[in-house]
Design a protein around this motif. Structure first.
Motif, PDB file in Angstrom:
ATOM      1  N   GLN A   1       3.391   4.649  -1.412  1.00 25.40           N
ATOM      2  CA  GLN A   1       2.805   4.300  -2.707  1.00 25.40           C
ATOM      3  C   GLN A   1       3.806   3.640  -3.651  1.00 25.40           C
ATOM      4  OE1 GLN A   1       3.225   5.096  -6.477  1.00 25.40           O
ATOM      5  NE2 GLN A   1       2.517   7.142  -5.990  1.00 25.40           N
TER       6      GLN A   1
ATOM      7  N   SER B   1       4.369   4.582 -11.098  1.00 28.98           N
ATOM      8  CA  SER B   1       4.417   5.456  -9.924  1.00 28.98           C
ATOM      9  C   SER B   1       4.545   6.917 -10.324  1.00 28.98           C
ATOM     10  CB  SER B   1       5.589   5.057  -9.015  1.00 28.98           C
ATOM     11  OG  SER B   1       5.287   3.889  -8.297  1.00 28.98           O
TER      12      SER B   1
ATOM     13  N   GLN C   1      -6.883   6.570 -10.755  1.00 34.85           N
ATOM     14  CA  GLN C   1      -5.760   5.848 -10.163  1.00 34.85           C
ATOM     15  C   GLN C   1      -5.830   4.361 -10.497  1.00 34.85           C
ATOM     16  OE1 GLN C   1      -6.172   7.047  -6.033  1.00 34.85           O
ATOM     17  NE2 GLN C   1      -4.593   8.609  -6.278  1.00 34.85           N
TER      18      GLN C   1
ATOM     19  N   VAL D   1      -3.078   0.640  -1.248  1.00 35.38           N
ATOM     20  CA  VAL D   1      -2.303   1.885  -1.220  1.00 35.38           C
ATOM     21  C   VAL D   1      -3.024   2.958  -0.415  1.00 35.38           C
ATOM     22  CG1 VAL D   1      -1.424   3.804  -2.609  1.00 35.38           C
ATOM     23  CG2 VAL D   1      -1.078   1.454  -3.379  1.00 35.38           C
ATOM     24  N   ASN D   2      -4.295   3.192  -0.730  1.00 30.93           N
ATOM     25  CA  ASN D   2      -5.045   4.254  -0.060  1.00 30.93           C
ATOM     26  C   ASN D   2      -5.265   3.972   1.415  1.00 30.93           C
ATOM     27  OD1 ASN D   2      -5.223   5.875  -2.324  1.00 30.93           O
ATOM     28  ND2 ASN D   2      -7.181   5.048  -2.975  1.00 30.93           N
TER      29      ASN D   2
ATOM     30  N   VAL E   1      -1.896   4.573   3.192  1.00 29.01           N
ATOM     31  CA  VAL E   1      -1.626   6.006   3.308  1.00 29.01           C
ATOM     32  C   VAL E   1      -2.534   6.642   4.356  1.00 29.01           C
ATOM     33  CG1 VAL E   1      -1.736   8.226   2.107  1.00 29.01           C
ATOM     34  CG2 VAL E   1      -0.747   6.233   0.960  1.00 29.01           C
TER      35      VAL E   1
END
Length: 201
Positions: free
Chosen positions: A80, A101, A151, A173-174, A177
């Motif tokens: 992230q 962040s 977010q 990002v998601n 991850v």
């Protein structure tokens, strides 16, 4: 101001910032310091929990599974800020990536406030005649939708960009991850059973 006072001030500032972010207040970002120390404090718990979980699994003799789980979780946590820093540079907002962040890291803990609220909503839906599976799905969906909005709001406000870019960044990002988290289960299918139902004794 002594060390204890400074720590207390930092904790209170973080709590104020979280409440402000949860309510969609832009000024809440002032509570998150733009320093490596503040970022480290926000990411440390996210690293610690996967390490503890992997260690417990390893102590039961599943060291290969534990190592895979630990590495995937660690990479997921670190991905992230890497993506946010890259995006911040591309947007000409590199000086804001630490604050962004840090806020993202702390915002994850808001889910522990949402879960009890979702349980109340779930009970209300059931009392209105909604089936339990549907009520659970709706409650979980509300939590998920809110966390995604939160977010995206943090990315939009932190990097001073528009909603479309913030949402696109959030998806990247998601997705990244999720892929990293899924890797150990692809190579070790038995790990899913051990994660969901760890052996006793």
């Amino acid at each position: 101001m002594n060390g204890n006072d400074g720590f207390a001030t930092s904790v209170l500032g973080t709590l104020r910032g979280l409440v402000g972010l949860a309510l969609g207040r832009v000024e809440a970002f002032r509570e998150f310091r733009n320093t490596p120390a503040a970022f480290s404090a926000s990411i440390a718990p996210l690293i610690a929990f996967p390490l503890v979980g992997a260690a417990l699994l390893g102590l039961r003799g599943y060291w290969v599974y534990a190592a895979s789980l630990m590495l995937s979780r660690l990479c997921g946590v670190l991905l992230q800020p890497v993506i946010v820093e890259f995006a911040a540079r591309r947007l000409g907002r590199r000086e804001r990536w630490l604050t962004t962040s840090t806020a993202l890291n702390w915002s994850i803990w808001i889910i522990f406030v949402l879960i009890p609220a979702a349980m109340v909503v779930n009970d209300g839906l059931v009392s209105m005649g909604v089936g339990l599976p549907a009520a659970l799905a709706m409650s979980a969906g509300l939590i998920g939708a809110y966390m995604l909005w939160l977010q995206a709001f943090i990315l939009r406000t932190g990097l001073k960009t528009n909603w479309w870019k913030a949402i696109a960044l959030l998806l990247v990002v998601n997705l990244g991850v999720a892929i990293l988290y899924a890797v150990p289960y692809l190579f070790h299918p038995e790990l899913l059973r051990l994660t969901v139902s760890p052996p006793s004794g």
